[in-house]
Design a protein around this motif. Structure first.
Motif, PDB file in Angstrom:
ATOM      1  N   ALA A  76       0.823  -1.209   0.000  1.00 45.18           N
ATOM      2  CA  ALA A  76       0.000   0.000   0.000  1.00 45.18           C
ATOM      3  C   ALA A  76       0.859   1.262   0.000  1.00 45.18           C
ATOM      4  CB  ALA A  76      -0.936  -0.005   1.206  1.00 45.18           C
ATOM      5  N   VAL A  77       1.883   1.298   0.860  1.00 47.07           N
ATOM      6  CA  VAL A  77       2.720   2.495   0.958  1.00 47.07           C
ATOM      7  C   VAL A  77       3.597   2.644  -0.278  1.00 47.07           C
ATOM      8  CG1 VAL A  77       4.453   3.699   2.344  1.00 47.07           C
ATOM      9  CG2 VAL A  77       2.659   2.392   3.465  1.00 47.07           C
ATOM     10  N   ALA A  78       3.998   1.524  -0.904  1.00 50.21           N
ATOM     11  CA  ALA A  78       4.790   1.602  -2.126  1.00 50.21           C
ATOM     12  C   ALA A  78       4.005   2.307  -3.234  1.00 50.21           C
ATOM     13  CB  ALA A  78       5.215   0.211  -2.579  1.00 50.21           C
ATOM     14  N   LEU A  79       2.721   2.040  -3.316  1.00 52.10           N
ATOM     15  CA  LEU A  79       1.888   2.717  -4.312  1.00 52.10           C
ATOM     16  C   LEU A  79       1.823   4.217  -4.028  1.00 52.10           C
ATOM     17  CD1 LEU A  79      -1.023   0.127  -4.581  1.00 52.10           C
ATOM     18  CD2 LEU A  79       0.683   0.656  -6.348  1.00 52.10           C
ATOM     19  N   TRP A  80       1.656   4.572  -2.744  1.00 56.57           N
ATOM     20  CA  TRP A  80       1.618   5.992  -2.358  1.00 56.57           C
ATOM     21  C   TRP A  80       2.981   6.650  -2.564  1.00 56.57           C
ATOM     22  CZ3 TRP A  80       3.781   8.222   2.338  1.00 56.57           C
ATOM     23  CH2 TRP A  80       3.459   9.586   2.493  1.00 56.57           C
ATOM     24  N   GLY A  81       4.050   5.973  -2.137  1.00 60.49           N
ATOM     25  CA  GLY A  81       5.389   6.531  -2.279  1.00 60.49           C
ATOM     26  C   GLY A  81       5.778   6.720  -3.730  1.00 60.49           C
ATOM     27  N   TRP A  82       5.359   5.793  -4.577  1.00 64.59           N
ATOM     28  CA  TRP A  82       5.625   5.905  -6.013  1.00 64.59           C
ATOM     29  C   TRP A  82       5.016   7.200  -6.549  1.00 64.59           C
ATOM     30  CZ3 TRP A  82       4.387   1.231  -9.753  1.00 64.59           C
ATOM     31  CH2 TRP A  82       5.016   1.447 -10.991  1.00 64.59           C
ATOM     32  N   ARG A  83       3.793   7.482  -6.165  1.00 67.08           N
ATOM     33  CA  ARG A  83       3.137   8.719  -6.596  1.00 67.08           C
ATOM     34  C   ARG A  83       3.849   9.950  -6.041  1.00 67.08           C
ATOM     35  NH1 ARG A  83      -0.586  12.277  -4.622  1.00 67.08           N
ATOM     36  NH2 ARG A  83      -2.005  13.230  -6.138  1.00 67.08           N
ATOM     37  N   GLN A  84       4.261   9.888  -4.754  1.00 62.89           N
ATOM     38  CA  GLN A  84       4.941  11.017  -4.133  1.00 62.89           C
ATOM     39  C   GLN A  84       6.253  11.352  -4.844  1.00 62.89           C
ATOM     40  OE1 GLN A  84       2.376  12.363  -2.103  1.00 62.89           O
ATOM     41  NE2 GLN A  84       4.069  12.832  -0.718  1.00 62.89           N
ATOM     42  N   TRP A  85       7.015  10.332  -5.171  1.00 62.08           N
ATOM     43  CA  TRP A  85       8.314  10.569  -5.800  1.00 62.08           C
ATOM     44  C   TRP A  85       8.167  11.000  -7.257  1.00 62.08           C
ATOM     45  CZ3 TRP A  85      13.312   7.583  -4.326  1.00 62.08           C
ATOM     46  CH2 TRP A  85      13.531   7.728  -2.958  1.00 62.08           C
ATOM     47  N   ARG A  86       7.147  10.521  -7.929  1.00 66.97           N
ATOM     48  CA  ARG A  86       6.945  10.937  -9.320  1.00 66.97           C
ATOM     49  C   ARG A  86       6.631  12.426  -9.413  1.00 66.97           C
ATOM     50  NH1 ARG A  86       2.908   7.392 -12.702  1.00 66.97           N
ATOM     51  NH2 ARG A  86       3.662   8.857 -14.283  1.00 66.97           N
ATOM     52  N   THR A  87       5.939  12.943  -8.403  1.00 62.03           N
ATOM     53  CA  THR A  87       5.606  14.370  -8.418  1.00 62.03           C
ATOM     54  C   THR A  87       6.675  15.225  -7.747  1.00 62.03           C
ATOM     55  OG1 THR A  87       4.350  14.130  -6.360  1.00 62.03           O
ATOM     56  CG2 THR A  87       3.133  13.902  -8.428  1.00 62.03           C
ATOM     57  N   GLY A  88       7.581  14.613  -6.966  1.00 56.69           N
ATOM     58  CA  GLY A  88       8.552  15.398  -6.217  1.00 56.69           C
ATOM     59  C   GLY A  88       9.978  15.319  -6.688  1.00 56.69           C
ATOM     60  N   ARG A  89      10.284  14.452  -7.659  1.00 54.83           N
ATOM     61  CA  ARG A  89      11.682  14.249  -8.009  1.00 54.83           C
ATOM     62  C   ARG A  89      12.318  15.445  -8.689  1.00 54.83           C
ATOM     63  NH1 ARG A  89      11.248   9.632 -12.750  1.00 54.83           N
ATOM     64  NH2 ARG A  89       9.650  10.627 -14.010  1.00 54.83           N
TER      65      ARG A  89
END
Length: 224
Positions: A76-89
């Motif tokens: 669950a957190v991997a899905l959220w973290g993936w989204r966070q990093w895609r928008t923050g990198r």
């Protein structure tokens, strides 16, 4: 033989311990995810997602409900973290995610949340013995993993410290539960964690000492 049975079949034996395919494959993917996290690559998240899915089978075979729950949290957190990093990198300026040290408030929230979460999950595991035969270590690993991944998703250097604290319990628990490959990989994790901690620490320091961008003058020569 079903696919799940194949995943949980014996890959090889070493030092008197049986290593199953799901344990080996999931943890090798976990190592790759950790190495990608050290490099601040967004690919760390799909690697963690796949590792979590495979390790659900490994922990289920060892009757470690806490481990299964931990991997469901990882998914669950991997899905959220993936989204966070895609928008923050792009904030890092080099195509990788920006990293920093947590604020005092964020550290208190992480520490307090981990402590309360461990008490709550440990209490649940104790009240329902079918969920875990080793409730408090399972609860600690479950909650500590969640805290570490949330910190990672937010680009906080403290996530490496959280992984160290999780591994201090995870290594002996894996060996005592018959997941020898997990125990060995956790030891390799420790080396990568220390390496990653140094890399993120230096990166955050460089970012904090970088000069602020100069204001752009407007058409009349004043700062915009």
């Amino acid at each position: 033989m079903s696919f799940l049975d194949s995943l949980n079949s014996t890959a090889f034996e070493a030092f008197g311990q049986t290593v199953i395919w799901s344990d080996m494959t999931g943890n090798l993917l976990g190592l790759a995810a950790l190495a990608l996290g050290w490099r601040r690559s967004v690919l760390t998240w799909p690697a963690q997602l796949l590792a979590g899915i495979i390790l659900v089978a490994a922990y289920h075979s060892a009757s470690l409900s806490g481990g299964v729950g931990k991997q469901l949290v990882v998914i669950a957190v991997a899905l959220w973290g993936w989204r966070q990093w895609r928008t923050g990198r792009d904030r890092a300026g080099d195509g990788a995610v920006a990293v920093r040290f947590a604020t005092t408030r964020e550290r208190l929230l992480l520490a307090g949340g981990t402590a309360l979460g461990t008490l709550a999950v440990g209490g649940l595991f104790t009240a329902v013995p079918e969920l875990s035969w080793n409730p408090w270590p399972d609860a600690y690993i479950f909650t500590g993993t969640l805290a570490a991944m949330v910190a990672q998703a937010r680009g906080l250097v403290e996530f490496w410290f959280a992984w160290i604290l999780v591994d201090l319990v995870g290594v002996p628990l894996a060996f005592s539960s018959g997941l020898a490959f997990s125990g060995l990989v956790y030891l390799v994790y420790l080396v990568l964690v220390l390496w990653g901690l140094r890399a993120w620490w230096l990166r955050s320091r460089d970012a904090s000492t970088a000069p602020a961008p100069r204001p752009v003058p407007d058409m009349e020569g004043t700062a915009a």
